[in-house]
Write a protein that holds these residues in place. Structure first.
Motif, PDB file in Angstrom:
ATOM      1  N   THR A   2      23.832  39.625  40.328  1.00  0.00           N
ATOM      2  CA  THR A   2      24.423  40.868  39.846  1.00  0.00           C
ATOM      3  C   THR A   2      25.580  41.269  40.742  1.00  0.00           C
ATOM      4  N   ASP A   3      26.727  41.512  40.112  1.00  0.00           N
ATOM      5  CA  ASP A   3      27.939  41.893  40.828  1.00  0.00           C
ATOM      6  C   ASP A   3      28.022  43.419  40.854  1.00  0.00           C
ATOM      7  N   LEU A   4      27.936  44.007  42.047  1.00  0.00           N
ATOM      8  CA  LEU A   4      27.827  45.454  42.190  1.00  0.00           C
ATOM      9  C   LEU A   4      29.134  46.100  42.648  1.00  0.00           C
ATOM     10  N   ILE A   5      29.354  47.299  42.159  1.00  0.00           N
ATOM     11  CA  ILE A   5      30.407  48.184  42.648  1.00  0.00           C
ATOM     12  C   ILE A   5      29.705  49.413  43.198  1.00  0.00           C
ATOM     13  N   ARG A  22      21.779  43.274  51.306  1.00  0.00           N
ATOM     14  CA  ARG A  22      21.634  42.481  52.534  1.00  0.00           C
ATOM     15  C   ARG A  22      20.321  41.711  52.544  1.00  0.00           C
ATOM     16  N   GLU A  23      19.274  42.342  52.020  1.00  0.00           N
ATOM     17  CA  GLU A  23      17.950  41.716  52.010  1.00  0.00           C
ATOM     18  C   GLU A  23      17.774  40.716  50.867  1.00  0.00           C
ATOM     19  N   ASN A  24      18.712  40.735  49.891  1.00  0.00           N
ATOM     20  CA  ASN A  24      18.597  39.848  48.725  1.00  0.00           C
ATOM     21  C   ASN A  24      19.937  39.182  48.437  1.00  0.00           C
ATOM     22  N   PRO A  25      20.428  38.365  49.365  1.00  0.00           N
ATOM     23  CA  PRO A  25      21.773  37.792  49.229  1.00  0.00           C
ATOM     24  C   PRO A  25      21.935  36.854  48.035  1.00  0.00           C
ATOM     25  N   ASN A  26      20.839  36.332  47.518  1.00  0.00           N
ATOM     26  CA  ASN A  26      20.933  35.439  46.355  1.00  0.00           C
ATOM     27  C   ASN A  26      20.907  36.182  45.027  1.00  0.00           C
ATOM     28  N   ASP A  27      20.612  37.485  45.092  1.00  0.00           N
ATOM     29  CA  ASP A  27      20.515  38.281  43.861  1.00  0.00           C
ATOM     30  C   ASP A  27      21.734  39.162  43.611  1.00  0.00           C
ATOM     31  N   TYR A  28      22.452  39.546  44.684  1.00  0.00           N
ATOM     32  CA  TYR A  28      23.540  40.506  44.534  1.00  0.00           C
ATOM     33  C   TYR A  28      24.771  40.080  45.318  1.00  0.00           C
ATOM     34  N   CYS A  29      25.923  40.452  44.783  1.00  0.00           N
ATOM     35  CA  CYS A  29      27.163  40.404  45.547  1.00  0.00           C
ATOM     36  C   CYS A  29      27.899  41.718  45.300  1.00  0.00           C
ATOM     37  N   PRO A  51      34.121  42.518  49.768  1.00  0.00           N
ATOM     38  CA  PRO A  51      34.461  42.858  48.389  1.00  0.00           C
ATOM     39  C   PRO A  51      35.916  42.512  48.087  1.00  0.00           C
ATOM     40  N   LYS A  52      36.229  42.415  46.819  1.00  0.00           N
ATOM     41  CA  LYS A  52      37.611  42.185  46.417  1.00  0.00           C
ATOM     42  C   LYS A  52      38.458  43.428  46.691  1.00  0.00           C
ATOM     43  N   THR A  53      37.825  44.614  46.492  1.00  0.00           N
ATOM     44  CA  THR A  53      38.557  45.878  46.580  1.00  0.00           C
ATOM     45  C   THR A  53      37.756  46.922  47.354  1.00  0.00           C
ATOM     46  N   VAL A  54      38.453  47.726  48.144  1.00  0.00           N
ATOM     47  CA  VAL A  54      37.867  48.945  48.685  1.00  0.00           C
ATOM     48  C   VAL A  54      38.807  50.095  48.311  1.00  0.00           C
ATOM     49  N   ALA A  55      38.235  51.254  48.062  1.00  0.00           N
ATOM     50  CA  ALA A  55      39.036  52.426  47.721  1.00  0.00           C
ATOM     51  C   ALA A  55      38.566  53.611  48.536  1.00  0.00           C
ATOM     52  N   VAL A  56      39.523  54.417  48.979  1.00  0.00           N
ATOM     53  CA  VAL A  56      39.233  55.590  49.790  1.00  0.00           C
ATOM     54  C   VAL A  56      39.901  56.789  49.136  1.00  0.00           C
ATOM     55  N   GLN A  57      39.139  57.842  48.903  1.00  0.00           N
ATOM     56  CA  GLN A  57      39.701  59.014  48.246  1.00  0.00           C
ATOM     57  C   GLN A  57      40.825  59.630  49.079  1.00  0.00           C
ATOM     58  N   ASP A  58      40.647  59.700  50.373  1.00  0.00           N
ATOM     59  CA  ASP A  58      41.622  60.319  51.255  1.00  0.00           C
ATOM     60  C   ASP A  58      42.789  59.356  51.524  1.00  0.00           C
ATOM     61  N   GLU A  59      44.008  59.807  51.206  1.00  0.00           N
ATOM     62  CA  GLU A  59      45.193  58.945  51.307  1.00  0.00           C
ATOM     63  C   GLU A  59      45.463  58.508  52.755  1.00  0.00           C
ATOM     64  N   LYS A  90      36.357  44.271  38.053  1.00  0.00           N
ATOM     65  CA  LYS A  90      35.344  43.240  37.846  1.00  0.00           C
ATOM     66  C   LYS A  90      34.018  43.636  38.481  1.00  0.00           C
ATOM     67  N   GLY A  91      32.936  43.496  37.720  1.00  0.00           N
ATOM     68  CA  GLY A  91      31.599  43.816  38.207  1.00  0.00           C
ATOM     69  C   GLY A  91      30.655  44.054  37.049  1.00  0.00           C
ATOM     70  N   ASP A  92      29.359  44.022  37.342  1.00  0.00           N
ATOM     71  CA  ASP A  92      28.345  44.211  36.297  1.00  0.00           C
ATOM     72  C   ASP A  92      27.792  45.631  36.284  1.00  0.00           C
TER      73      ASP A  92
END
Length: 381
Positions: A2-5, A22-29, A51-59, A90-92
């Motif tokens: 499962t690809d998480l955001i 972290r505890e389930n590296p084969n189940d999630y990215c 991750p491919k992307t990180v976003a921060v609300q504060d400029e 991209k993500g599930d």
């Protein structure tokens, strides 16, 4: 896999969600991480989970983070547009654990992109429940509750015809001021209100627990999640925080979900639904509980709960006004600018000043939120 955001990755829910990854590296990215201003922790998370992307609300914080991650291929975005882009990329599954109404636009962006929504941001449904439900239906998207109480209700309803539901039993810990009366709360401090007896949470939600505003917001959320009225929801104070909530059916049967006060279970259940997977941690030992107690809340002392019920009964933009006023009032209380009991007074004022409407847009929601905040700020000048 499962690809998480993860929206709100540096907060309590977000960090626990990343513990599960972290505890389930084969189940999630993790494909995207979003945070507010805590870029020290966000940088560590980004380097660990890549991750491919990180976003921060504060400029300003985003510019700093971009420099820090200059040696990586991670895209750094900022502002509301950046957060919404991350939520819809991209993500599930999108876990929305952003605090406050700031979580609404990212939820709508994620819905439009077809993501499964794991919702820990109650304000999404509190302020714009009707709009969100229309969008979920339009795009054929599933929304799964992450709040421990709503997850408990959701779990308790599995396998039963929804039309056989008689009522929802929503439990509350009672917060740090359980059994106190109004005269006892006149001079309580933010430090007093932040001492929750059972749960480790962020400052805003902990104050909401102390006022029972959190339970009021959960009533509104449950109305939208489970298509019931506020009259179909009974709030009970349950000091042990073991029964996370329950449902009663038309035949009188009551089904409850029990567990230790740990948010990892509802987070993981939203990730694995309808399956269940192993989760480490403390197990509930019924033989050691002694007793479980339930009682009606004191709505004369803790007025935010009945005020929220009033807001959802009257409908329209009144829940948005109640939420906006509360967010601003809690901020002022934490800054020492108002008294604890003023929070409910300011929420009531905002509800009463919000005009009744039958239809509204997302922009109307934000306008009502802004007006309620302005009303609060002007009330203390």
């Amino acid at each position: 896999m499962t690809d998480l955001i993860i929206l709100g990755s540096t907060g309590s829910i977000g960090t626990q969600a990343l513990d599960i990854v972290r505890e389930n590296p084969n189940d999630y990215c993790v494909s995207a991480l979003v945070a507010g201003k805590n870029i020290d922790l966000l940088e560590k998370q980004a380097r660990e989970f890549k991750p491919k992307t990180v976003a921060v609300q504060d400029e300003k914080a985003a510019k700093d983070l971009k420099l820090r991650l200059n040696d990586t291929d991670i895209q750094v975005l900022s502002g509301t547009d950046g957060v919404c882009f991350a939520a819809s990329d991209k993500g599930d599954t999108v876990l929305n654990a952003i605090v406050g109404i700031a979580g609404l636009r990212p939820t709508l962006a994620a819905i439009k992109s077809g993501k499964t929504i794991a919702l820990a941001n109650k304000e999404t449904l509190v302020t714009a429940g009707d709009i969100v439900k229309r969008e979920l239906k339009k795009y054929g998207v599933n929304l799964l509750p992450v709040d421990s109480e709503h997850s408990a209700i959701f779990q308790s309803l599995q396998g039963a015809p929804r039309e056989r539901l008689s009522k929802i039993i929503l439990t509350a810990s009672g917060g740090p001021f359980y059994s106190k009366k109004r005269e006892d709360l006149v001079d309580v401090t933010p430090a007093d209100a932040l001492k929750h007896p059972n749960w480790s949470m962020g400052a805003k939600i902990t104050i909401d627990s102390a006022t029972l505003m959190n339970k009021g917001l959960e009533v509104i959320e449950a109305v939208h999640l489970f298509d019931v009225s506020a009259n179909d929801i009974e709030v009970l104070v349950h000091r042990q925080s073991i029964v996370h909530s329950a449902v009663e059916f038309v035949d009188g049967g009551v089904i409850a979900q029990l567990g230790t006060p740990d948010m990892k279970l509802p987070i993981q259940y939203a990730f694995t639904y309808p399956d269940r997977k192993y989760l480490g941690g403390e197990r509930l030992d019924l033989s050691k509980l002694g007793s479980l107690t339930f009682e009606k809340p004191d709505t004369e002392t803790f007025r935010c709960l009945p005020l929220c019920i009033k807001a959802i009964d009257e409908g329209g933009l009144k829940p948005a006004a109640a939420n906006g006023a509360n967010e601003e009032a809690v901020k002022l209380f934490l800054e020492g600018k108002i008294k604890f009991l003023q929070i409910a007074d300011l929420v009531q004022n905002a509800i009463e000043n919000q005009k009744s409407v039958n239809t509204f847009s997302v922009e109307d929601v934000f306008d009502a939120d802004f007006a309620a905040r302005e009303l609060v700020r002007n009330s203390i000048k």
